[in-house]
Write a protein that holds these residues in place. Structure first.
Motif, PDB file in Angstrom:
ATOM      1  N   ASP A  51     -12.056  -1.831   6.577  1.00  0.00           N
ATOM      2  CA  ASP A  51     -12.790  -2.290   5.389  1.00  0.00           C
ATOM      3  C   ASP A  51     -11.848  -2.645   4.240  1.00  0.00           C
ATOM      4  O   ASP A  51     -12.296  -2.809   3.095  1.00  0.00           O
ATOM      5  CB  ASP A  51     -13.790  -1.222   4.935  1.00  0.00           C
ATOM      6  N   ASN A  52     -10.531  -2.766   4.528  1.00  0.00           N
ATOM      7  CA  ASN A  52      -9.569  -3.086   3.470  1.00  0.00           C
ATOM      8  C   ASN A  52      -8.526  -4.040   4.049  1.00  0.00           C
ATOM      9  O   ASN A  52      -7.774  -3.680   4.955  1.00  0.00           O
ATOM     10  CB  ASN A  52      -8.901  -1.811   2.954  1.00  0.00           C
ATOM     11  N   GLU A  64      -2.637   6.359  -2.749  1.00  0.00           N
ATOM     12  CA  GLU A  64      -3.448   7.043  -1.736  1.00  0.00           C
ATOM     13  C   GLU A  64      -4.680   6.184  -1.455  1.00  0.00           C
ATOM     14  O   GLU A  64      -5.394   5.774  -2.382  1.00  0.00           O
ATOM     15  CB  GLU A  64      -3.864   8.423  -2.238  1.00  0.00           C
ATOM     16  N   PHE A  65      -4.945   5.928  -0.189  1.00  0.00           N
ATOM     17  CA  PHE A  65      -6.044   5.025   0.193  1.00  0.00           C
ATOM     18  C   PHE A  65      -6.871   5.684   1.304  1.00  0.00           C
ATOM     19  O   PHE A  65      -6.320   6.301   2.217  1.00  0.00           O
ATOM     20  CB  PHE A  65      -5.496   3.680   0.683  1.00  0.00           C
ATOM     21  N   PHE A  66      -8.159   5.522   1.196  1.00  0.00           N
ATOM     22  CA  PHE A  66      -9.056   5.986   2.257  1.00  0.00           C
ATOM     23  C   PHE A  66      -9.640   4.740   2.940  1.00  0.00           C
ATOM     24  O   PHE A  66     -10.427   3.990   2.335  1.00  0.00           O
ATOM     25  CB  PHE A  66     -10.160   6.883   1.688  1.00  0.00           C
ATOM     26  N   ILE A  99      -5.775  -4.634  10.777  1.00  0.00           N
ATOM     27  CA  ILE A  99      -5.699  -4.150  12.148  1.00  0.00           C
ATOM     28  C   ILE A  99      -6.090  -5.292  13.070  1.00  0.00           C
ATOM     29  O   ILE A  99      -6.977  -6.100  12.739  1.00  0.00           O
ATOM     30  CB  ILE A  99      -6.611  -2.916  12.357  1.00  0.00           C
ATOM     31  N   SER A 100      -5.431  -5.404  14.205  1.00  0.00           N
ATOM     32  CA  SER A 100      -5.769  -6.477  15.144  1.00  0.00           C
ATOM     33  C   SER A 100      -7.089  -6.146  15.850  1.00  0.00           C
ATOM     34  O   SER A 100      -7.563  -5.001  15.829  1.00  0.00           O
ATOM     35  CB  SER A 100      -4.663  -6.648  16.184  1.00  0.00           C
ATOM     36  N   GLN A 115     -14.410   5.753  11.526  1.00  0.00           N
ATOM     37  CA  GLN A 115     -13.675   6.938  11.068  1.00  0.00           C
ATOM     38  C   GLN A 115     -12.936   6.591   9.780  1.00  0.00           C
ATOM     39  O   GLN A 115     -12.285   5.554   9.689  1.00  0.00           O
ATOM     40  CB  GLN A 115     -12.665   7.422  12.113  1.00  0.00           C
ATOM     41  N   LYS A 116     -13.069   7.452   8.786  1.00  0.00           N
ATOM     42  CA  LYS A 116     -12.357   7.253   7.521  1.00  0.00           C
ATOM     43  C   LYS A 116     -11.016   8.000   7.612  1.00  0.00           C
ATOM     44  O   LYS A 116     -10.981   9.201   7.905  1.00  0.00           O
ATOM     45  CB  LYS A 116     -13.181   7.757   6.338  1.00  0.00           C
ATOM     46  N   VAL A 117      -9.932   7.294   7.375  1.00  0.00           N
ATOM     47  CA  VAL A 117      -8.574   7.836   7.501  1.00  0.00           C
ATOM     48  C   VAL A 117      -7.861   7.752   6.152  1.00  0.00           C
ATOM     49  O   VAL A 117      -7.939   6.741   5.461  1.00  0.00           O
ATOM     50  CB  VAL A 117      -7.781   7.089   8.596  1.00  0.00           C
TER      51      VAL A 117
END
Length: 332
Positions: free
Chosen positions: A287-288, A308-310, A293-294, A325-327
């Motif tokens: 979502d960012n 710091e990013f979620f 991501i491929s 999943q939130k990382v």
């Protein structure tokens, strides 16, 4: 004095003439009216005299055609003409009642049988010709309405029929109806109950459907497709309804393999393969856009901003099922 007598005589003659003229007009009008009434009475009498014979013959053809169509449509899966959604085997062709969605309902079967009657009733008119030496029947376009109940097939036929005799008298009729004892409607209801018991299952489980009447036989075709037959012998002619069903297994969503928090260095390349479990092909996204991501789940980028990013990682299969999943990402 004589002049007055002459005037009186003229008035009397004119009055008598007017009386005769009025009487003549009344007589002529009366005769025309009686003639018209006689013609109307003759037409009405002709229509009344031939109506029972016309009704009897058209009703006979209506019932005969329906009795031929009911088992045919029942054995073909509720259809008159095979549609695109048809299962072909070495021995028979059966229309799908369910394939991704409900295809056969009581309403569709009613329309299919009505269409069959509209097409085929003229065959009866030709092969079982109306036997009357002095009466000729001519037929217009048929339009049949069918209603199914548990134990009857109700028929309403709109068909212009002109009856003419050798003397030129004619009468028209256009409404005919009948009802045929049949379990067709009940078989369709039982079929739909069976479909309702199965369509939301991950796997076939026919034991969930325990109704004993009518007798249901299941013929597995492959993993997802099957043919069932519904049988009833309540009436003089046993009735078999075949149906093809395709229930694709319920799609299980993909499952992301847990990804722990990540620490990245600004200006240095970050690579990480995200894993997920699913039997279908999967597509990954985030979502960012700063953390790309491929589609195959590979992070391979250089972070440009500290902080710091979620980030939410999303995986989706070809059927639209998802997992997220939130990382936590820390860029130093």
């Amino acid at each position: 004095m004589n002049q007055k007598r002459g005037q009186i005589t003229i008035f009397l003659v004119v009055g008598i003439l007017l009386l005769f003229v009025s009487a003549g007009i009344y007589y002529a009008v009366s005769m025309v009216t009686k003639s018209d009434l006689a013609v109307q009475d003759q037409k009405a009498g002709f229509a009344l005299s031939v109506k029972p014979r016309v009704n009897s013959f058209v009703q006979y053809c209506l019932e005969k055609t329906a009795e031929e169509g009911i088992p045919l449509i029942s054995q073909q899966g509720g259809v008159n003409q095979f549609p695109k959604e048809t299962l072909y085997t070495e021995e028979l062709r059966v229309a799908y009642s369910y394939k991704e969605k409900q295809l056969v309902t009581k309403e569709t079967v009613e329309k299919e049988l009505a269409g069959y009657i509209d097409e085929e009733i003229y065959t009866c008119f030709e092969s079982d010709a109306f036997q009357d030496e002095v009466l000729l029947l001519e037929y217009g376009k048929a339009f049949t309405t069918v209603g199914l109940s548990d134990d009857n097939v109700f028929l309403q036929l709109t068909l212009p029929v002109t009856a003419t005799n050798t003397e030129g008298d004619s009468a028209q009729f256009d409404q005919f109806q009948s009802a045929i004892p049949s379990a067709l409607g009940m078989l369709v209801d039982k079929l739909n109950s069976f479909i309702a018991s199965q369509k939301n299952l991950a796997f076939w489980n026919p034991e969930l459907y325990t109704q004993d009447t009518p007798y249901i036989t299941i013929f597995p075709f492959d993993q997802d497709r099957t043919i069932i037959s519904l049988y009833d012998e309540t009436y003089s002619e046993p009735l078999i309804f075949f149906s093809a069903l395709e229930f694709a297994p319920v799609n299980e969503p993909p499952k992301l393999v847990f990804m722990p928090d990540q620490v990245l260095l600004q200006g240095e390349k970050f690579s990480y393969q995200v894993e997920a479990l699913d039997k279908d092909k999967m597509t990954f996204s985030t979502d960012n856009t700063a953390f790309p991501i491929s589609q195959e789940g590979m992070f391979d980028f250089i972070p440009k901003q500290k902080g710091e990013f979620f980030i939410t990682i999303i995986v989706e299969d070809t059927k639209g099922a998802k997992d997220e999943q939130k990382v936590r990402f820390v860029v130093e």
